[in-house]
Write an enzyme that holds these catalytic residues in place. Structure first.
Site, PDB file in Angstrom:
ATOM      1  N   HIS A 126      43.978  22.762  52.402  1.00  0.00           N
ATOM      2  CA  HIS A 126      44.587  23.729  51.476  1.00  0.00           C
ATOM      3  C   HIS A 126      43.550  24.268  50.497  1.00  0.00           C
ATOM      4  CE1 HIS A 126      48.481  24.746  49.111  1.00  0.00           C
ATOM      5  NE2 HIS A 126      47.506  25.533  48.699  1.00  0.00           N
ATOM      6  N   ASN A 142      47.565  33.820  51.079  1.00  0.00           N
ATOM      7  CA  ASN A 142      48.072  34.680  49.992  1.00  0.00           C
ATOM      8  C   ASN A 142      46.953  35.540  49.417  1.00  0.00           C
ATOM      9  OD1 ASN A 142      46.828  32.439  48.860  1.00  0.00           O
ATOM     10  ND2 ASN A 142      48.103  32.447  47.035  1.00  0.00           N
ATOM     11  N   HIS A 165      50.899  19.863  48.494  1.00  0.00           N
ATOM     12  CA  HIS A 165      50.745  19.517  47.072  1.00  0.00           C
ATOM     13  C   HIS A 165      51.982  18.884  46.444  1.00  0.00           C
ATOM     14  CE1 HIS A 165      52.602  23.401  46.218  1.00  0.00           C
ATOM     15  NE2 HIS A 165      51.528  24.098  46.479  1.00  0.00           N
ATOM     16  N   ASN A 212      49.949  25.054  39.449  1.00  0.00           N
ATOM     17  CA  ASN A 212      51.293  24.928  40.020  1.00  0.00           C
ATOM     18  C   ASN A 212      51.183  24.238  41.374  1.00  0.00           C
ATOM     19  OD1 ASN A 212      53.881  25.158  40.949  1.00  0.00           O
ATOM     20  ND2 ASN A 212      53.835  27.365  41.246  1.00  0.00           N
ATOM     21  N   ASP A 234      43.785  22.153  47.270  1.00  0.00           N
ATOM     22  CA  ASP A 234      44.399  23.332  46.639  1.00  0.00           C
ATOM     23  C   ASP A 234      43.365  24.015  45.726  1.00  0.00           C
ATOM     24  OD1 ASP A 234      46.110  25.333  45.928  1.00  0.00           O
ATOM     25  OD2 ASP A 234      47.557  24.068  44.889  1.00  0.00           O
TER      26      ASP A 234
END
Lengths: 452, 310
Positions: A74, A108, A246, A294, A321
């Site tokens: 990620h 994204n 996550h 987040n 992340d």
């Protein structure tokens, strides 16, 4: 240049003989094995006192851990669309310097990676980037809007390794359900960002002490749990696999633990920052935006529960992340700054150091498996990153020096990010060599010793 | 006892002796307010910028009076209508103020943490937090404790203070709980659960769901302002229901100690969180709070901006 010559110059190189290390095969340390020979992009041999072939480069790795190339499930490369924050080259080099042989790129981007042409573009440019290999995830929905299904089969054929609308959950439960069914036979998993958005409007920090004391809106624990439960219920009903990314709360992890025990094909990852930091760090920083992420940094009890999830096998991977932003998006008051923590170049060290100092009861093998064989099992086989070391497998290797101490200085990063909550922290233990397909893409070794 | 602070961002930076030093200083400043000529030259030649990103009349005027009575040069930088609305970052605003020679910046902002952010960016100016988001409002807390303190023989030890209202969205309550507790008072919070953080314990006060029990035996009852849009957000049904259950009327005040003080940070909503009979009654300290605010801010500016060596 012909494809064949390209493969030779980018993959083959000279044979590499890694000598005298502790060999971790993805699951355990091997007894009586100290050497690994890499040749033509493959693991040629594992053994003791292996002879050096003609022209081979030899590295003395006494005291170091020789592991399968680390896999990060990620990361955000901001390419295409926001390349002032990161791009495939800077991200690939940063990941390699963090010990990762391969990094999964979230879709994204601007525009979102929702079609096979963009997936191919990222794979091709990622291959030329020169650091970690970059394997993209594709969007579940067209334009990542959460409404209509994107061309998932075409993206799977093009090499997408997950499907996700990450940054957000798949908006419609119906679409998530259909995506699980549609992808079941493609060999590519859905990776879900669990969050019930109706509960997190304008949320900034975790609900609890941090929201109470800062006066900011909180992300309730229930928002993550509801996201997890939705995915679990749909996976159970459709008899499909799902990966939850996550995961940050004890309650969500407990739901996953129960579902696993019940036979649901669910897997999950946790991030280094949720393992190492907590809401107390947000408060101690006087609400510094470097700590804004987040899912938000949670309570110390949640942090400890994630470590227990690692200890009992509930957690399947540690994924960064990595979410780099330029200062213009991050050097701002907390509420104005973007969500995201950049960490490729210190994440492994942060986790190793935490294990060393906080002493959670997690054997080193278990931890290393979360960067290697466990995430490797979640990638499509065609990705050729099994997260294992055995004769004949691709020559992806990460060497870790468990004793090397370093200070996190983002000014020296290959990543374009300069703001990180780890800035100035001292960690012990870090990757010192990264090899992808037999080629060294990162080395902090000098004459066999670790360069300080 | 000497004063070590250049800034005031929140109450938790202060020790009890420091707080008491400041309150003593405020007594002298309040004496000044009764003189025919209220001005002293303590901050003559100093430039203070009031940087208000949110509309605020009382706090801004209170600071401005305090600055002017101490002889400072005062600039009101209304952030709406200036460069911030043109997209200037806070970092650039901070550097601009410093380039103009600001000795102090008094900042009010809708986002928590902004005063800390400014302190990090400013090399030499003092920073005073005039309210950041629903996070902190330290000068309000100082004036609140000062007002009670001077009415209670300069001691808050063992006092019981009930704070009733919208705790969730209040910048006042977080700082007030710290300040009252630092001086030895006990704080009880009351209000609908939808207007409370889930973890009220984190604030250092006890939550009492029954408003009558909350004010039972209280030495002071502090009402927080109810913003009418909260009803529209579905946090409570109507102002009328709020007033009947949580509003301070004579019936509720009868449960507190006899002569218990009534306090409010203002502006008040008559008929919502407070009945007129209570707001205008003999035990109301509401206007005294306003006057105390000027004195306390004078004391703070004087101590932080080198007044001691003058």
């Amino acid at each position: 240049m012909s494809t064949e010559r390209m493969e030779r110059c980018c993959g083959g190189e000279v044979p590499l003989l890694l000598k005298g290390g502790r060999i971790f095969d993805g699951e355990r340390f091997l007894d009586g094995v100290t050497d690994v020979l890499l040749e033509d992009g493959r693991v040629r041999a594992l053994g003791k006192d292996l002879p050096s072939p003609e022209g081979a480069k030899e590295l003395q790795l006494a005291g170091l851990l020789v592991c399968p190339g680390f896999i990060d499930l990620h990361g955000h490369f901001r390419d295409p669309g926001q390349t002032w924050c990161e791009d495939l080259v800077s991200g690939s080099l940063a990941a390699a310097a963090g010990g990762y042989a391969v990094a999964v790129a979230m879709p994204n981007t601007l525009p979102p990676l929702d079609n096979d042409a963009l997936v191919r573009d990222v794979i091709e440019r990622g291959r030329r980037a020169g650091g970690a290999r970059i394997l993209p995830a594709g969007c579940v929905s067209k334009e990542r809007k959460g409404e209509e299904m994107a061309e998932l089969a075409a993206m799977a054929d093009a090499g997408a390794v997950f499907f996700t609308d990450d940054g957000a959950p798949v908006l419609r439960a119906r679409l998530l359900r259909n995506a699980l069914l549609y992808t079941k036979d493609l060999g590519v998993r859905v990776l879900e960002h669990p969050e019930e958005k109706d509960l997190t409007k304008s949320a900034q920090v975790t609900e609890g002490r941090c929201s109470a004391l800062s006066g900011m809106r909180g992300f309730p624990i229930s928002a993550e749990v509801l996201g997890v439960l939705r995915a679990l219920v749909l996976a159970r009903e459709t008899n499909c696999a799902v990966h939850l990314t996550h995961v940050s709360t004890a309650a969500a992890l407990e739901a996953i633990r129960a579902a696993k025990a019940d036979g649901v094909e669910v897997t999950c990852d946790v991030t280094p920052h949720h393992l190492v930091l907590s809401e107390e760090d947000v408060l101690r920083s006087n609400l510094h935006a470097a700590f804004k992420v987040n899912p938000p940094l949670r309570s110390t009890a949640d942090r400890d529960a994630l470590w227990r999830g690692i200890a009992d096998g509930t957690v399947d991977a540690i994924a960064t992340d990595h979410a780099p932003w330029h200062e213009d998006e991050k050097d701002l008051p907390f509420q104005e700054a973007n969500f995201g923590i950049a960490s490729y170049e210190c994440a492994v060290g942060a986790v190793l150091d935490y294990r060393r100092n906080a002493e959670p009861e997690v054997p080193l093998e278990r931890l290393l498996a979360l960067w290697t064989s466990r995430p490797g099992a979640l990638l499509p086989q065609s990705a050729a990153f099994p997260g294992r070391l055995a004769e004949g497998l691709p020559a992806h290797v990460t060497v870790v020096d468990p004793e090397s101490a370093f200070r996190v200085d983002p000014a020296l990063w290959r990543s374009k990010a300069r703001i990180t909550p780890y800035k100035g922290r001292h960690f012990t233990g870090r990757p010192v060599l990264t090899v992808v397909a037999g080629k060294i893409v990162f080395s902090a070794l000098e004459g066999g010793a670790v360069r300080v | 006892m000497s004063w070590m602070h250049r800034h005031l961002l929140d109450v938790d930076a202060l020790s009890r002796p420091e707080m008491e030093l400041l309150l003593d200083q405020a007594v002298h400043m309040e004496d000044l307010l009764d003189r025919p000529i209220k001005k002293v030259p303590a901050l003559r030649g100093k430039l203070v910028v009031n940087l208000f990103f949110e509309p605020s009349t009382r706090t801004r005027v209170s600071f401005e009076l305090a600055e002017k009575f101490l002889g400072a040069d005062v600039v009101n930088w209304a952030a709406s209508g200036s460069s911030t609305s043109k997209g200037e970052t806070l970092r650039d605003t901070a550097w601009t103020l410093e380039a103009m020679g600001a000795d102090a910046v008094v900042v009010r902002h809708g986002m928590p943490g902004v005063p800390w952010y400014l302190r990090e960016k400013l090399r030499k100016a003092s920073v005073f937090n005039a309210g950041d988001g629903a996070h902190a409002h330290p000068t309000q807390a100082l004036l609140d404790v000062y007002t009670v303190w001077k009415h209670c023989n300069r001691s808050l030890d063992g006092l019981r203070v009930a704070i009733v209202g919208d705790v969730l969205h209040s910048r006042v309550v977080r700082s007030d709980v710290q300040a009252f507790r630092l001086l030895g008072a006990e704080v009880v919070l009351a209000g609908p659960r939808t207007l409370m953080p889930l973890e009220t314990d984190a604030l250092g006060a006890v939550y009492e769901p029954d408003p009558v029990k909350a004010v039972e035996g209280a030495d002071a009852v502090y009402l927080l302002r109810i913003q009418k849009e909260r009803a529209l957000e579905g946090l409570y049904p109507t102002d009328d229901e709020y007033h009947r259950r949580w509003g301070a009327d004579e019936e509720l005040m009868a449960r507190a100690k006899k002569g218990a003080f009534v306090m409010h940070p203002g502006p008040i909503n008559r008929g919502v969180e407070i009945a007129s009979a209570v707001a205008d009654g003999p035990n109301s300290l509401i206007l005294d709070q306003v006057r105390s605010g000027v004195a306390v801010r004078m004391a703070l500016l004087y101590l932080c901006m080198g007044g001691m060596e003058a």
